[in-house]
Design an enzyme around this catalytic site. Structure first.
Site, short mmCIF file in Angstrom:
data_model
loop_
_atom_site.label_atom_id
_atom_site.label_comp_id
_atom_site.label_asym_id
_atom_site.label_seq_id
_atom_site.Cartn_x
_atom_site.Cartn_y
_atom_site.Cartn_z
N SER A 204 -10.37 -31.32 41.89
CA SER A 204 -11.57 -30.49 41.72
C SER A 204 -11.78 -29.59 42.94
CB SER A 204 -12.77 -31.40 41.45
OG SER A 204 -13.87 -30.69 40.97
N ASP A 418 -11.82 -29.33 30.28
CA ASP A 418 -12.54 -29.80 31.47
C ASP A 418 -13.84 -29.03 31.62
OD1 ASP A 418 -13.45 -30.25 34.12
OD2 ASP A 418 -11.42 -30.66 34.80
N HIS A 446 -12.29 -34.82 33.35
CA HIS A 446 -12.16 -34.20 34.66
C HIS A 446 -11.40 -35.14 35.58
CE1 HIS A 446 -13.28 -31.45 37.87
NE2 HIS A 446 -13.83 -32.42 38.56
#
Length: 485
Positions: A204, A418, A446
């Site tokens: 991320s 996502d 995610h």
């Protein structure tokens, strides 16, 4: 932006990993380099910590230093070291090293020690202090979509107070909580570990950190696995509005899943009916909060949190079904857990300081109202999380232009649906990293590598870490089976 939990933070994910932990103990590594010892607050067996001093201001090394806390696990004498960042920004890294190393197959675990760290401003490293509130935030919180000018003014005042508190109490550290500075810290970590190149796994926000490092230090960039890739060109302001649409799309998938299990939850026999039941529950909670503390905002928080992984869907649907049947115990327990998490000060600091935000509230209101037409469950929620950035006293920095120099090839892993890092951003990163490869998974969860136990995804990651070999071309992987009711 919507709070992005670090990849080890979700209860379901953490439980799955804990069950898979390898029993093989690690040893403290290296006679030179960091002085490994006990971790602040303790750690799992086989995990060691060390302190590393870094400049407060990398542009002015004489301006003083701050401390980073690093953590390590592994065989101890492994030839390579994989440095991990679990996301955020502003999430703690300590603890991630054990989760990652224990999930590697023996042939990879033999090659790599795994190191993580609490970034500057976070946790056991020199922390950002934004003041402690005199009282806990009131619950139920005001609905995210303002129902009146007074409600909007109250939320704006709270956002302003957060920004002022950080500016007053974190004044020395705050200007230096940027991704560029964190990337320069990574270079000092690499050197301290005695590695010629940085091997890196970032999830991320960690993909922004890793590619910022690679842009600053391309010759020092080793094997990089980037999972749930953030768009390299979007500002934080742009990211949050693209997130709104992606979260709304993912919510539609949750509503459709709940409809498939209508016999278990009774929320509706198709996605539209489930959404109608959901919105009716939301309105009822706004009028009469459950237990006096679970209102519509708290239900919105629960929905947003559950969309990071579909492993949370049975619990969420069951909790709402039980509440609608008259039992609010599970709902109140979930709301209490979310309230304990809060919004980390460091998340706001990196978010608000990395790049520029509008300072005119009318701009925020207009953009949020427009977004709410497409994403009614998330637009105002996301805006209020970021609203302190409208009043941030520290001038925003100028982010590193990712890919402004030629970069080594990397492995990009991404879920097609996502919600926190939409696929279009990963595709743009792939265009910037011309020699890299993108693996897209038919999933909406995610975080994929090591967390989903997807053999296709993990095999790509393991092969690359072992050999540096990328797929011949961009490719896809099937997602896992949806959860059962």
């Amino acid at each position: 932006m919507i709070r992005t939990p670090s990849l080890g933070a979700g209860v379901a994910v953490a439980t799955a990993l804990a069950l898979a932990l390898s029993p093989v103990p690690a040893t403290a590594a290296a006679d030179d380099g960091p002085e490994w010892g006990e971790c602040p607050g303790g750690a799992e067996r086989g995990v060691y910590c060390a302190a590393l001093e870094v400049p407060l201001d990398h542009d002015d090394p004489d301006a003083g230093t701050i401390e980073l806390t690093l953590s390590i696990t592994g065989r101890g004498d492994a030839p390579r070291t994989l440095v991990v960042n679990p996301g955020g920004p502003g999430s703690r890294g300590i603890g991630t090293e054990r989760q990652v190393w224990s999930s590697l197959p023996p042939e990879v675990a033999d090659v790599y020690n795994v190191v993580s760290f609490d970034p500057r401003g976070v946790g056991a490293s020199t922390p950002l202090v934004c003041g402690e509130p005199d009282t806990e935030p009131p619950r139920p919180a005001l609905p995210y979509r303002p129902g009146s000018a007074d409600e909007e003014a109250e939320r704006l005042d709270a956002a302003r107070q957060v920004a002022e508190a950080c500016g007053a109490e974190g004044a020395e550290l705050l200007p230096h909580l940027t991704t560029e500075n964190a990337a320069r810290d990574l270079e000092l970590i690499r050197a301290e570990l005695g590695q010629e190149q940085l091997d890196f796994l970032g999830y991320s926000y960690g993909t922004r950190l890793g590619t910022t490092y690679a842009t600053l230090f391309p010759e020092r960039t080793g094997r990089m696995v980037l999972d749930s890739v953030r768009d390299p060109s979007d500002s934080s302001w742009e990211v949050q509005f693209k997130q709104n649409d992606a979260f709304q799309h993912r919510a539609g998938q949750f509503f459709a899943w709940a409809a498939e299990h209508d016999d278990a939850y009774g929320l509706g026999s198709d996605a539209a009916a489930v959404e109608e039941s959901w919105d009716a529950t939301r309105e009822e909670l706004a009028q009469e909060p459950a237990g006096g503390r679970a209102g519509s905002a708290e239900l919105d928080d629960m929905l947003a949190s559950a969309l990071y992984t579909d492993l949370s869907w049975p619990q969420l649907a069951g909790t709402v079904a039980a509440h609608r049947a008259g039992d609010s115990g599970r709902l109140l327990s979930a709301v209490d857990q979310l309230a304990e998490q809060g919004v980390p000060a460091a998340l706001l600091a990196y978010t608000c300081t990395d790049d520029a935000w509008p300072t005119d509230w009318e701009t925020w209101r207009a953009a949020t109202a427009e977004s709410a037409e497409r994403a009614p469950h998330f637009a105002w929620l996301n805006t209020w999380y970021s609203a302190p950035c409208a009043f941030w006293e520290e001038p925003a920095g100028e982010p590193v232009d990712i890919g402004s120099v030629e970069l080594p090839p990397m492995l990009l892993l991404h879920a097609a649906d996502d919600p926190a890092t939409p696929l279009a951003g990963a595709e743009r990163m792939r265009e910037v990293l011309t020699d890299s490869r993108l693996v897209v998974v038919d999933s909406g969860n995610h975080g994929q590598f090591l967390y989903e136990r997807n053999g296709c995804v993990d095999d790509h990651g393991f092969r690359y870490l072992l050999t540096g070999e990328l797929p011949e071309s961009d490719t896809t992987c099937e997602g896992g089976e949806p959860p059962t009711a």
